[in-house]
Design an enzyme around this catalytic site. Structure first.
Site, PDB file in Angstrom:
ATOM      1  N   THR A  49       5.578   5.936  -0.079  1.00 16.27           N
ATOM      2  CA  THR A  49       5.193   5.738   1.001  1.00 16.27           C
ATOM      3  C   THR A  49       4.051   4.694   1.203  1.00 16.27           C
ATOM      4  OG1 THR A  49       5.833   7.019   3.044  1.00 16.27           O
ATOM      5  CG2 THR A  49       4.510   7.617   1.385  1.00 16.27           C
ATOM      6  N   ASN A  50       4.173   4.998   2.487  1.00 18.85           N
ATOM      7  CA  ASN A  50       3.326   3.427   3.200  1.00 18.85           C
ATOM      8  C   ASN A  50       2.247   4.422   3.992  1.00 18.85           C
ATOM      9  OD1 ASN A  50       4.139   2.844   5.380  1.00 18.85           O
ATOM     10  ND2 ASN A  50       6.088   1.705   4.576  1.00 18.85           N
ATOM     11  N   ARG A  51       0.906   3.238   4.273  1.00 15.96           N
ATOM     12  CA  ARG A  51      -0.156   3.834   5.247  1.00 15.96           C
ATOM     13  C   ARG A  51       0.276   3.776   6.818  1.00 15.96           C
ATOM     14  NH1 ARG A  51      -4.736   4.125   2.629  1.00 15.96           N
ATOM     15  NH2 ARG A  51      -4.307   3.068   0.877  1.00 15.96           N
ATOM     16  N   SER A  52       1.901   3.634   7.489  1.00 15.52           N
ATOM     17  CA  SER A  52       2.240   2.982   8.574  1.00 15.52           C
ATOM     18  C   SER A  52       2.118   5.205   8.983  1.00 15.52           C
ATOM     19  CB  SER A  52       3.098   3.658   8.706  1.00 15.52           C
ATOM     20  OG  SER A  52       4.099   3.468  10.106  1.00 15.52           O
TER      21      SER A  52
END
Ligand code: CTP
Length: 396
Positions: A205-208
């Site tokens: 995933t990513n940091r959003s």
């Protein structure tokens, strides 16, 4: 839009007074100028210093101790809105009877601003005919009442009387103060980072955090739009917003593409993964498998499809999360994806983007550029919606 609006926040003496602190924080975050008034009872439940520290001005509570000899008329006349949360039976009764016996009741009577009352008390008190009659009297005079909810009350018993949810209270303030300038529009907002499975347990995933997308949905609904939020985040959505869930880039794409034609405005705030594992395992990968690398394949960039396939009535807004050459990279994405507007942010700057409550963005259209300085995500959301509205006015 409540940015710059003066909200008098009356806090009366009930257990729920502690929730007024969070309400104050949320209103400040949304740009309001909050002036707190505490009754003597409220001060027994929550520290004056806490509210003074969070609000735009120190707490006021006396008709006599202020520098201003007539604080109630000044407050009442200057207020754009008076919110009382929590409102006790005493406050409701005195206000309904037109009795002024402290700074808050005096301010309520000395004002023509809209008033929102958020009652909180025990079920027996709430259901008492005298309280119900007072509530009806006030509603007939135009006072907005955000009804209490069912739930656990102070002392452990369960019933109606618990202060309404903070989201519902903040939405009521927003809707009362905000001009419905987006009433005609159906807006789709995406929020959050996607999760691309490696196996049933792990994902990329990513940091959003989804905060900017949620703020956009909250701002759009407050301004009268019909709003759908497609989200990857498990978080309570703003009141009135239709919510659709997605997890992977491919889910998000299916959900959005299936309904995209129904919307006037699509705002792609979601941080969609650019890569996904090529062959996600159907069983948990065991440590003993000694996996040393992961094959990835690109996801499909469906913002390009939305831009290419847009109909003349549609406005498509993309985001550009950059760490260098912000304007140049964002401008390239704007043109490549045939967007009407791109919201560019430098996610490496302090307090900007992802998990923060603040953002600093550059709004770029093919012909215009506007910098929005570091502000709360809710304030940034309104600036994005202003830009969308301007573009649509120019087009029509
Ligand atoms: N986007 C999308 N589908 C993808 C990837 C991105 O719809 N598979 C959308 C995002 O929602 C965002 C915009 O495209 O509104 C830009 O995303 P961003 O990650 O900033 O840029 P990319 O186009 O992915 O390019 P790069 O990662 O190389 O910067």
């Amino acid at each position: 839009m409540i940015s710059g609006k003066k909200v008098v926040l009356g806090v009366t003496g009930g257990i729920a007074a502690y929730k007024a602190v969070e309400i104050c924080r949320r209103l400040i975050e949304n740009g309001a100028n909050v002036v707190p008034i505490m009754t003597a009872g409220a001060k027994r439940f929550v520290g004056e210093v806490t509210l003074s520290a969070l609000a735009s001005e120190p707490v006021k509570s006396s008709l006599w101790d202020e520098e201003d000899p007539i604080p109630h008329t000044t407050l009442g006349q200057e207020a754009d809105l008076i919110l009382v949360a929590p409102a006790t039976a005493r406050l409701i009764g005195t206000y309904a009877a037109g009795i002024s016996n402290d700074l808050l009741t005096a301010t309520l009577l000395a004002s023509r601003a809209p008033v929102i009352l958020c009652p909180a008390m025990h079920t027996e008190m709430w259901e008492h005919p005298a309280v119900q009659e007072n509530i009806r009297t006030l509603q007939n005079r135009g006072v907005i009442v955000v009804a209490p909810e069912d739930g656990v009350l102070a002392g452990g018993d369960i019933g109606k009387g618990r202060l309404a949810g903070i989201n519902a209270i903040v939405s009521s303030v927003e809707q009362t103060l905000t001009e419905s300038d987006l009433q005609e529009l159906k807006i789709l907002v995406t929020a959050g980072g996607t999760r691309e499975p490696i196996d049933p347990v792990r994902f990329i995933t990513n940091r959003s955090s989804g905060k900017q997308g949620y703020a956009l949905a909250e701002a759009a609904i407050a301004r009268g739009a019909t709003v759908t939020l497609v989200t990857t985040v498990e978080q309570e959505a703003p009141v009135g917003v239709d919510v659709l869930c997605a997890e992977t880039a491919s889910d998000l794409r299916s959900v959005v593409m299936a309904c995209a034609d129904n919307y006037d405005v699509i705002i792609m705030a979601a941080a969609v993964a650019d890569f996904q594992p090529s062959k996600p395992e159907s069983r948990k990968l065991k440590k003993s498998s000694k996996m040393t690398n992961l094959d990835l394949e690109p996801t499909h960039d469906f913002l390009i499809d939305l831009g290419e396939g847009k109909s003349p009535h549609q406005t498509i807004v993309g985001f550009a999360a950059e760490t260098e050459e912000l304007e140049k990279n964002a401008m390239e994405k704007l043109h490549k994806k045939n967007l009407d507007l791109i919201v560019a942010n430098d996610v490496s700057a302090p307090d900007v983007g992802f998990a923060y409550d603040t953002n600093e963005v550059l709004l770029l259209s093919p012909t215009q550029k506007k910098a929005v300085p570091l502000s709360s995500k809710r304030v940034v959301a309104d600036k994005i919606l202003d830009a969308v509205l301007n573009l649509r006015k120019k087009k029509s």
